[in-house]
Design a protein around this motif. Sequence first.
Motif, PDB file in Angstrom:
ATOM      1  N   GLU A 328       0.854  -1.188   0.000  1.00 20.34           N
ATOM      2  CA  GLU A 328       0.000   0.000   0.000  1.00 20.34           C
ATOM      3  C   GLU A 328       0.891   1.240   0.000  1.00 20.34           C
ATOM      4  O   GLU A 328       1.911   1.282   0.689  1.00 20.34           O
ATOM      5  N   PHE A 329       0.481   2.248  -0.746  1.00 22.85           N
ATOM      6  CA  PHE A 329       1.252   3.489  -0.799  1.00 22.85           C
ATOM      7  C   PHE A 329       1.387   4.114   0.586  1.00 22.85           C
ATOM      8  O   PHE A 329       0.478   4.024   1.418  1.00 22.85           O
ATOM      9  N   ARG A 330       2.524   4.768   0.803  1.00 28.45           N
ATOM     10  CA  ARG A 330       2.712   5.523   2.033  1.00 28.45           C
ATOM     11  C   ARG A 330       1.849   6.782   2.014  1.00 28.45           C
ATOM     12  O   ARG A 330       1.540   7.313   0.949  1.00 28.45           O
ATOM     13  N   PRO A 331       1.454   7.284   3.190  1.00 25.02           N
ATOM     14  CA  PRO A 331       0.676   8.527   3.229  1.00 25.02           C
ATOM     15  C   PRO A 331       1.481   9.686   2.633  1.00 25.02           C
ATOM     16  O   PRO A 331       2.706   9.738   2.764  1.00 25.02           O
ATOM     17  N   LEU A 332       0.790  10.598   1.982  1.00 24.24           N
ATOM     18  CA  LEU A 332       1.449  11.751   1.388  1.00 24.24           C
ATOM     19  C   LEU A 332       1.988  12.681   2.476  1.00 24.24           C
ATOM     20  O   LEU A 332       1.464  12.724   3.594  1.00 24.24           O
ATOM     21  N   GLN A 333       3.012  13.421   2.119  1.00 21.51           N
ATOM     22  CA  GLN A 333       3.615  14.370   3.046  1.00 21.51           C
ATOM     23  C   GLN A 333       3.330  15.802   2.583  1.00 21.51           C
ATOM     24  O   GLN A 333       2.981  16.049   1.433  1.00 21.51           O
ATOM     25  N   ARG A 334       3.511  16.743   3.525  1.00 20.45           N
ATOM     26  CA  ARG A 334       3.300  18.157   3.220  1.00 20.45           C
ATOM     27  C   ARG A 334       4.479  18.980   3.719  1.00 20.45           C
ATOM     28  O   ARG A 334       5.160  18.597   4.663  1.00 20.45           O
ATOM     29  N   THR A 335       4.672  20.101   3.083  1.00 19.00           N
ATOM     30  CA  THR A 335       5.683  21.044   3.551  1.00 19.00           C
ATOM     31  C   THR A 335       5.075  21.918   4.647  1.00 19.00           C
ATOM     32  O   THR A 335       3.885  21.801   4.975  1.00 19.00           O
ATOM     33  N   GLU A 336       5.890  22.804   5.191  1.00 16.31           N
ATOM     34  CA  GLU A 336       5.392  23.708   6.217  1.00 16.31           C
ATOM     35  C   GLU A 336       4.417  24.734   5.647  1.00 16.31           C
ATOM     36  O   GLU A 336       3.594  25.285   6.375  1.00 16.31           O
ATOM     37  N   ASP A 337       4.507  24.975   4.363  1.00 23.00           N
ATOM     38  CA  ASP A 337       3.587  25.916   3.721  1.00 23.00           C
ATOM     39  C   ASP A 337       2.262  25.202   3.430  1.00 23.00           C
ATOM     40  O   ASP A 337       2.215  24.257   2.636  1.00 23.00           O
TER      41      ASP A 337
END
Length: 421
Positions: A328-337
């Motif tokens: 299963e794909f890993r959860p997406l990540q986000r930047t501080e913005d």
Amino acid sequence: MNEDLFSGERSSLFVGTRALAGFAALSVISAVFDFSALSAAFAFLFFFCLASRLWGEGALSRVEVEAEGTPTALFPGGEVELRVKIKNDKWLPVIWLELLQPLRTQDALVPEGETVLAVEGERFLSRKFTFVMGREEIFWTSRWKAERRGLFRPEQMLLRAGDGFGLTQAQRSVGGRGRHIAVYPARQNISAEPFLRDMWDAVGGAKGYLEDPTVIKSTRDYQMTDPFKRLNFRLTARLQRPVVNTYETILPKSAHFIVDCESFNGENAESEAFEDTLSILTSLLLRLQEAEVRCGVSLPQSRRKAVDLVHSERTPLAQILYAFAAYEFRPLQRTEDPHDPPFAPPPVFREEQILSLENVGRYYYVCFSPEKVKKNRLLHRLDGRRTVILPYTLPQEDEVWLREFTVVGLTTLKRGDGRGT
């Protein structure tokens, strides 16, 4: 599964804690003001509702559920027979019992010819039973069809039961202990000839497991179990007795597939391409197994740990296909913005273990496109002379960094065209 899914209809308000406290208080107050009949009525309601609550909450006590399916691994299109056993392991009967099995759109298996209950946007396979006596066992068999790649947990269910008055309902989640049913990626008609040409580079020695008919190691007297083609006719004529050849055993250099699954991940994940990629790889590995070529596979960290299955006799193909089914794909990540879109995390391989593998004839790096893996550290640490990049989509234009590798479009294997670019 939503534990509070049935909370609105589970029990009557009369068996709630506040209602019971109110009945008790009103009974006492009525007795203080010498309203005997009213006090008795409230006392009856208190004890009646309390008994209903205790009965309902204890209905699921020592009710056990076991589920198993056969086969435990299959390809899409196959069928599974799921057998469920419910045991009331106490002496008191259960007046009514309902078994709910969640159905999700992404589930690998779907039921055939069963009652499906839809509640608040969720779907369940529903089965109801009445008067389950003490120490009684109930067996239930259903048939399921494999629809898509994935793992199915047959014991993940929700039990509901209650008292005989219909005032109290209780529910409990079960499952998680049993084995998964794995649906492997679908099989396709592909060509494995380019891989066989690349990998039939062998070394001799005691660890060999295939015979090389071009190298005669020695001769010996014929035995009844020897095939006719082993006869050495020249020595047989000279010695006047049947003599057979024994050949040198060789160890073909194996292939190791590094599957960069996270290159398919992203805000707009290439899910169809990823499923097709696993399907092509599954079909390819099946063909290579028929040719007695050993293969290993490395998968990056997903929702599970990174997987490294090396090429050896102790690594059956089923173990590799199970890893494909479970990915299963890993959860997406986000930047501080907060305005930046989410992005797929970089793949996390166990690089040192991959680079230390022995007797690898070729590394095959599988990805969505070369652009997605241009900065991948593991790819640039591999020996370019022994590494083939297998992208699902070929690059739009020639790139300098790709000249170090051989690039073969993964989808060209469907047409039997294994020419590199």
